[in-house]
Write an enzyme that holds these catalytic residues in place. Structure first.
Site, PDB file in Angstrom:
ATOM      1  N   HIS A   7       0.814  -1.226   0.000  1.00 30.70           N
ATOM      2  CA  HIS A   7       0.000   0.000   0.000  1.00 30.70           C
ATOM      3  C   HIS A   7       0.840   1.265   0.000  1.00 30.70           C
ATOM      4  CE1 HIS A   7       0.166   0.976   4.402  1.00 30.70           C
ATOM      5  NE2 HIS A   7       0.177  -0.328   4.590  1.00 30.70           N
ATOM      6  N   ASP A  67       6.138   1.025   6.747  1.00 35.97           N
ATOM      7  CA  ASP A  67       4.706   0.744   6.542  1.00 35.97           C
ATOM      8  C   ASP A  67       4.095   1.808   5.659  1.00 35.97           C
ATOM      9  OD1 ASP A  67       2.121  -0.139   6.709  1.00 35.97           O
ATOM     10  OD2 ASP A  67       1.808   0.514   8.768  1.00 35.97           O
ATOM     11  N   GLU A 125      -4.930   2.067   2.619  1.00 35.21           N
ATOM     12  CA  GLU A 125      -5.083   0.858   3.438  1.00 35.21           C
ATOM     13  C   GLU A 125      -5.397   1.239   4.870  1.00 35.21           C
ATOM     14  OE1 GLU A 125      -3.618  -2.286   6.231  1.00 35.21           O
ATOM     15  OE2 GLU A 125      -2.911  -0.263   6.006  1.00 35.21           O
ATOM     16  N   GLU A 126      -4.691   2.251   5.350  1.00 37.41           N
ATOM     17  CA  GLU A 126      -4.697   2.542   6.796  1.00 37.41           C
ATOM     18  C   GLU A 126      -6.047   3.029   7.317  1.00 37.41           C
ATOM     19  OE1 GLU A 126      -2.370   1.674   8.654  1.00 37.41           O
ATOM     20  OE2 GLU A 126      -0.478   1.683   7.569  1.00 37.41           O
ATOM     21  N   ASP A 185       3.472  -6.295   3.512  1.00 36.47           N
ATOM     22  CA  ASP A 185       3.084  -5.191   4.395  1.00 36.47           C
ATOM     23  C   ASP A 185       3.578  -5.484   5.810  1.00 36.47           C
ATOM     24  OD1 ASP A 185       1.996  -2.938   5.461  1.00 36.47           O
ATOM     25  OD2 ASP A 185      -0.092  -3.567   5.285  1.00 36.47           O
ATOM     26  N   HIS A 245       3.781   2.956  12.692  1.00 40.39           N
ATOM     27  CA  HIS A 245       2.810   4.008  13.056  1.00 40.39           C
ATOM     28  C   HIS A 245       3.367   5.032  14.041  1.00 40.39           C
ATOM     29  CE1 HIS A 245      -0.993   1.473  11.828  1.00 40.39           C
ATOM     30  NE2 HIS A 245      -0.031   1.442  10.918  1.00 40.39           N
TER      31      HIS A 245
HETATM   32 ZN   LIG Z   1       0.731  -1.305   6.294  1.00 45.83          ZN
END
Ligand SMILES: [Zn+2]
Length: 336
Positions: free
Chosen positions: A147, A159, A193-194, A221, A292
């Site tokens: 993603h 990520d 995606e998130e 991912d 994140h």
């Molecule tokens: Zn991800």
């Protein structure tokens, strides 16, 4: 007021919870396959919703991550119904430890929350799709997904910049070293995606009439780690057919995992429609130290491991596309 699970929140007497900031103290355990994240992340998703129902003033969770830093992890949470949710924040693991120690000693803890997050209007984004045409069955695909979007605290290098690099490089390696397979290879870089898998859902919708032509879906991912095992989830015939293909990755140190592949987030709409998935499991012991957070930056990338992962994806995708058989269809079921 400290609680240690979502169930603890539900069990609170509203008279005890009213006006309090709930502190949800649930640690994330470190694991190679990231299973500790899976067990803990429900707290981030559901705490505000549950806290509102018992009349709490706000909720603060122990940040969902395995680090011991002062940087909290963000992530999606259950969308609040206007007027029926409460302010919610994540406290870094180090600060959560401090709160725990104070509370263990019976010292009252007070907090003042200054939350600056805000919801911006929705905007248009797009999936990027690239095909490498097959020789015999160009309208059948082995899909490799990753993603494009990331949380804005860091740069999203892990990520999912790393995943995007793996699948794009895998396609380049196939073109350079192996050439076209019987079927087509398709790289999809998914949008958003998130915040709700919107790109993945849009892809499945746009290709609903050719879902059956998707032979297998794979996804990268999980950061920058090397691949250590592989598994398949498909029809009853899938596993037996997969054993010889999995063996191709043995020189890279990749073993066959007998457990059924779960697939990833962006491939979940395809999986739910019956498409087999193949997992290439990456070493992820440190992934949730950075995921994140503001620490998800390019200096975390491990070039040798990333190259191994791209090589594994290239060999696997080409072999799946070249196979003289398919891997059946899985029983459609609800995603995680
Ligand atoms: Zn991800």
């Amino acid at each position: 007021l400290r609680v240690r699970s979502l169930e603890d929140i539900d069990a609170l007497d509203p008279n005890a919870a009213r006006g309090k900031i709930l502190f949800v103290s649930v640690p994330t355990t470190r694991a190679r396959n990231g299973e500790g994240y899976g067990k803990a992340v429900g707290v981030r998703w559901g705490a505000a919703d549950r806290a509102a129902k018992v009349g709490a003033a706000a909720v603060v969770i122990r940040s969902i991550g395995t680090d011991a830093s002062r940087l909290p992890h963000t992530g999606s949470m259950k969308h609040p119904v206007p007027g029926q949710s409460v302010p919610a924040g994540a406290l870094s693991t180090s600060d959560a430890d401090l709160c725990d120690r104070l509370l263990d000693r019976g010292v009252p803890v007070s907090m003042k929350l200054t939350l600056t997050s805000t919801a911006l209007p929705e905007a248009i984004s797009a999936n990027i799709v690239a095909d490498y045409k097959g020789k015999d069955a160009p309208d059948e695909w082995v899909l490799l997904g990753a993603h494009l979007d990331s949380w804005d605290l860091g740069t999203g290098a892990l990520d999912d910049g790393a995943g995007a690099a793996i699948v794009v490089e895998a396609l380049r390696l196939v073109k350079e070293h192996l050439g076209p397979a019987r079927r087509s290879l398709r790289v999809v870089l998914f949008a958003n995606e998130e915040a709700g898998l919107e790109g993945a859902k849009a892809y499945a919708l746009a290709h609903a009439n050719e879902i059956d032509k998707h032979i297998v879906a794979m996804e990268a991912d999980f950061g920058t780690g090397a691949v250590y095992s592989t598994s398949i989830g498909g029809g009853p015939e899938a596993h037996a057919r997969f054993v010889a293909i999995a063996r191709l990755l043995a020189p890279l140190g990749v073993t066959l995992d007998e457990q059924e592949s779960e697939g990833g987030a962006d491939t979940s709409p395809l999986r739910e429609a019956g498409v087999p998935t193949v997992d290439l499991n990456q070493e992820g012991s440190t992934y949730f130290d950075f995921h994140h957070t503001a620490n998800d930056t390019f200096d975390r990338i491990e070039p040798e491991h990333l190259a191994q992962a791209a090589t594994a994806f290239a060999i696997m995708a080409h072999a799946l596309a070249e196979a003289p058989y398919d891997f059946g269809r899985r029983t459609p079921r609800a995603g995680k």
